[in-house]
Design an enzyme around this catalytic site. Sequence first.
Site, mmCIF file in Angstrom:
data_model
loop_
_atom_site.group_PDB
_atom_site.id
_atom_site.type_symbol
_atom_site.label_atom_id
_atom_site.label_comp_id
_atom_site.label_asym_id
_atom_site.label_seq_id
_atom_site.Cartn_x
_atom_site.Cartn_y
_atom_site.Cartn_z
ATOM 1 C CG ASP A 171 -6.242 19.928 -33.948
ATOM 2 O OD1 ASP A 171 -6.991 21.341 -33.277
ATOM 3 O OD2 ASP A 171 -5.577 19.818 -35.310
ATOM 4 C CG HIS A 193 -11.300 26.401 -26.330
ATOM 5 N ND1 HIS A 193 -10.225 26.222 -26.729
ATOM 6 C CD2 HIS A 193 -10.935 27.519 -27.071
ATOM 7 C CE1 HIS A 193 -9.917 26.471 -28.189
ATOM 8 N NE2 HIS A 193 -10.597 27.575 -27.878
ATOM 9 C CG LEU A 228 2.198 12.138 -14.687
ATOM 10 C CD1 LEU A 228 3.033 11.278 -16.251
ATOM 11 C CD2 LEU A 228 0.669 12.400 -15.419
HETATM 12 C C1 FPP Z 1 -7.259 23.372 -29.827
HETATM 13 O O1 FPP Z 1 -8.921 23.114 -31.328
HETATM 14 C C2 FPP Z 1 -7.274 24.500 -28.545
HETATM 15 C C3 FPP Z 1 -6.204 25.021 -28.534
HETATM 16 C C4 FPP Z 1 -5.643 25.400 -29.217
HETATM 17 C C5 FPP Z 1 -6.730 25.625 -27.386
HETATM 18 C C6 FPP Z 1 -6.182 24.838 -26.076
HETATM 19 C C7 FPP Z 1 -6.297 23.283 -25.426
HETATM 20 C C8 FPP Z 1 -7.367 23.075 -24.415
HETATM 21 C C9 FPP Z 1 -8.316 24.458 -24.238
HETATM 22 C C10 FPP Z 1 -7.365 22.326 -23.850
HETATM 23 C C11 FPP Z 1 -7.005 21.979 -22.133
HETATM 24 C C12 FPP Z 1 -6.044 23.183 -21.643
HETATM 25 C C13 FPP Z 1 -5.129 23.982 -21.115
HETATM 26 C C14 FPP Z 1 -4.054 23.732 -20.397
HETATM 27 C C15 FPP Z 1 -6.569 24.351 -19.583
HETATM 28 P P1 FPP Z 1 -8.807 23.693 -31.369
HETATM 29 O O2 FPP Z 1 -9.100 25.725 -31.299
HETATM 30 O O3 FPP Z 1 -7.425 24.131 -32.364
HETATM 31 O O4 FPP Z 1 -9.799 23.696 -32.284
HETATM 32 P P2 FPP Z 1 -10.525 24.008 -34.279
HETATM 33 O O5 FPP Z 1 -9.124 23.401 -34.593
HETATM 34 O O6 FPP Z 1 -11.421 22.776 -33.664
HETATM 35 O O7 FPP Z 1 -10.404 25.605 -34.585
#
Ligand code: FPP
Length: 239
Positions: free
Chosen positions: A15, A32, A126
């Site tokens: 997060d 991201h 893993l």
């Molecule tokens: C959380 O930050 C991120 C997500 C829900 C997006 C997906 C995760 C990633 C891009 C990490 C890498 C994963 C892969 C599989 C490539 P948020 O957008 O909720 O942040 P905020 O809470 O600050 O808005």
Amino acid sequence: MEENRIPRHVAVILDGNGRWAKAKGLPRTFGHLKGCTNLESLCDDVKELGIPYLTVYAFSTENWKRSRHEVEWLMKLFRNYLRRCKKIAERNDMRVSVIGDISAFDEDMQKIIRDLEEFSRGFKTLYFQLALNYGSRDEMLRAIRGFAEDVKDGKRLPGELDEELFSDYLDTRGVPDPDLMIRTSGEQRLSNFLMWQMAYAEFYFTDVAWPDFDMAELKKAVDWFGNRERRYGGVKEKG
Ligand code: FPP
């Protein structure tokens, strides 16, 4: 001195990508991108610490509600990541399994997922579960439907259903339950993540945003886990 116990299965809610980027005056998508690079490091670090199971929450069943631009961007990011993941799997002797309802994704992405799972099936050091279009309630409903179908087909009896059998109908079948859950970036919620599987997990929350969560932060979480285990006089076995 007594060695701290390391967790067997770590589950992470990634997060804070968006807030991390915003604080730097950058677009959310940049957060991201950095979050994605950091996930590669996490797999290396978890393996280095000798933790055998890792699950990360990358995209929830709720995340479709984000702007169209962000969702499209994330799908591109996942696609690229999943293609690159064969290399990460190889260097870490890491088996990859995607949990969640992947039928919502384009056919080509589903194929990339199946290829990656097949490619990495024999890797043993893993076991990495990537949660995509995942929600615990959705997973449990799919499990219950699967069981009901088997009852209808005469393969199962309703009275047979116990905790162990129910677990076999979940996406995580065969994988031990997480014993440590880490959530980055300050929120203290479970957000529909592995609710059945984490009934006994220890929860570790940190204000550090996901893109900044490095090996030093991981070690802090693992040490915290080890100390809690000691304070409670060792592992409390379930059942
Ligand atoms: C959380 O930050 C991120 C997500 C829900 C997006 C997906 C995760 C990633 C891009 C990490 C890498 C994963 C892969 C599989 C490539 P948020 O957008 O909720 O942040 P905020 O809470 O600050 O808005």
